[in-house]
Scaffold this motif. Structure first.
Motif, PDB file in Angstrom:
ATOM      1  N   SER A 104     -33.094  -7.267  10.398  1.00  3.24           N
ATOM      2  CA  SER A 104     -32.591  -8.498   9.589  1.00  3.24           C
ATOM      3  C   SER A 104     -33.647  -9.555   9.983  1.00  3.24           C
ATOM      4  O   SER A 104     -34.202  -9.694  11.054  1.00  3.24           O
ATOM      5  CB  SER A 104     -31.283  -9.013  10.249  1.00  3.24           C
ATOM      6  OG  SER A 104     -30.161  -8.151   9.775  1.00  3.24           O
ATOM      7  N   ARG A 105     -33.871 -10.542   9.129  1.00  2.00           N
ATOM      8  CA  ARG A 105     -34.753 -11.676   9.207  1.00  2.00           C
ATOM      9  C   ARG A 105     -34.233 -12.524  10.447  1.00  2.00           C
ATOM     10  O   ARG A 105     -34.788 -13.045  11.396  1.00  2.00           O
ATOM     11  CB  ARG A 105     -34.852 -12.715   8.028  1.00  2.00           C
ATOM     12  CG  ARG A 105     -35.410 -14.043   8.255  1.00  2.00           C
ATOM     13  CD  ARG A 105     -36.949 -13.869   8.715  1.00  2.00           C
ATOM     14  NE  ARG A 105     -37.741 -12.738   8.127  1.00  2.00           N
ATOM     15  CZ  ARG A 105     -38.552 -12.222   8.728  1.00  2.00           C
ATOM     16  NH1 ARG A 105     -38.997 -12.230   9.928  1.00  2.00           N
ATOM     17  NH2 ARG A 105     -39.081 -11.008   8.099  1.00  2.00           N
ATOM     18  N   ALA A 106     -32.723 -12.622  10.419  1.00  2.00           N
ATOM     19  CA  ALA A 106     -32.219 -13.091  11.634  1.00  2.00           C
ATOM     20  C   ALA A 106     -30.809 -12.686  11.765  1.00  2.00           C
ATOM     21  O   ALA A 106     -30.195 -12.011  11.115  1.00  2.00           O
ATOM     22  CB  ALA A 106     -31.977 -14.747  11.302  1.00  2.00           C
ATOM     23  N   VAL A 107     -30.268 -12.890  13.127  1.00  2.30           N
ATOM     24  CA  VAL A 107     -29.143 -12.535  13.554  1.00  2.30           C
ATOM     25  C   VAL A 107     -28.313 -13.564  14.238  1.00  2.30           C
ATOM     26  O   VAL A 107     -29.096 -13.992  15.372  1.00  2.30           O
ATOM     27  CB  VAL A 107     -29.090 -11.135  14.157  1.00  2.30           C
ATOM     28  CG1 VAL A 107     -27.668 -10.736  14.685  1.00  2.30           C
ATOM     29  CG2 VAL A 107     -29.628  -9.893  13.789  1.00  2.30           C
ATOM     30  N   ARG A 108     -27.228 -13.709  13.924  1.00  6.60           N
ATOM     31  CA  ARG A 108     -26.373 -14.833  14.628  1.00  6.60           C
ATOM     32  C   ARG A 108     -25.274 -14.006  15.199  1.00  6.60           C
ATOM     33  O   ARG A 108     -24.634 -13.582  14.697  1.00  6.60           O
ATOM     34  CB  ARG A 108     -25.817 -15.960  13.729  1.00  6.60           C
ATOM     35  CG  ARG A 108     -25.239 -16.827  14.457  1.00  6.60           C
ATOM     36  CD  ARG A 108     -24.510 -18.084  13.612  1.00  6.60           C
ATOM     37  NE  ARG A 108     -23.571 -19.030  14.544  1.00  6.60           N
ATOM     38  CZ  ARG A 108     -22.981 -20.047  14.186  1.00  6.60           C
ATOM     39  NH1 ARG A 108     -23.523 -20.457  13.056  1.00  6.60           N
ATOM     40  NH2 ARG A 108     -22.424 -20.887  14.812  1.00  6.60           N
ATOM     41  N   VAL A 109     -25.069 -14.131  16.353  1.00  6.83           N
ATOM     42  CA  VAL A 109     -24.067 -13.754  17.183  1.00  6.83           C
ATOM     43  C   VAL A 109     -23.396 -15.039  17.966  1.00  6.83           C
ATOM     44  O   VAL A 109     -23.944 -15.531  18.888  1.00  6.83           O
ATOM     45  CB  VAL A 109     -24.183 -12.587  18.015  1.00  6.83           C
ATOM     46  CG1 VAL A 109     -22.861 -12.225  18.803  1.00  6.83           C
ATOM     47  CG2 VAL A 109     -24.695 -11.406  17.536  1.00  6.83           C
ATOM     48  N   GLY A 110     -21.856 -15.423  17.758  1.00  4.08           N
ATOM     49  CA  GLY A 110     -21.418 -16.781  18.531  1.00  4.08           C
ATOM     50  C   GLY A 110     -22.379 -17.847  18.034  1.00  4.08           C
ATOM     51  O   GLY A 110     -22.716 -18.248  17.077  1.00  4.08           O
TER      52      GLY A 110
END
Length: 127
Positions: free
Chosen positions: A18-24
């Motif tokens: 993914s271009r970016a991943v957000r977790v929390g």
């Protein structure tokens, strides 16, 4: 909760990223090159490539609910460390007041010989 951010690049599904991943409240932005609509921009100009890359990173951060001011680390990969000052100056145009922890290293090559710079970013969204 995990949120994957796509830029729409065909490489994302081909390679499985993914271009970016957000977790929390953390956002990780993948290594980003100066590729727009499948074309390398800023050919021969590492500063212009850096500006284009940081624009792509900014958009990925915003899609994840983050801002450039949330960036705590960048990693810069260059194919010619002798041109570090050009890349550093363009990075400083965006991050001069934010001042994330940053690393710049020379690599033997990037995925396309026209790429002179690749940048990763990490952000922590203040809660």
């Amino acid at each position: 909760m995990r949120q994957n951010i796509s830029s729409g690049s065909p490489w994302e599904t081909q390679v499985g990223y993914s271009r970016a991943v957000r977790v929390g409240n953390m956002v990780q932005v993948a290594g980003t090159t100066a590729t727009v609509n499948g074309e390398v921009v800023g050919i021969g100009d590492p500063a212009e490539q850096t500006r284009a890359i940081l624009g792509i990173i900014r958009r990925a951060l915003e899609a994840a609910g983050a801002r450039l001011e949330d960036v705590t680390r960048t990693r810069i990969y260059v194919t010619d460390i002798a041109r570090w000052a050009e890349v550093g100056a363009a990075h400083g145009e965006v991050f001069g007041d934010i001042r994330p922890a940053t690393t710049m290293v020379q690599v033997a090559a990037l995925i396309d010989p026209l790429h002179l710079v690749e940048i990763e970013a990490e952000a922590i969204i203040a809660t």
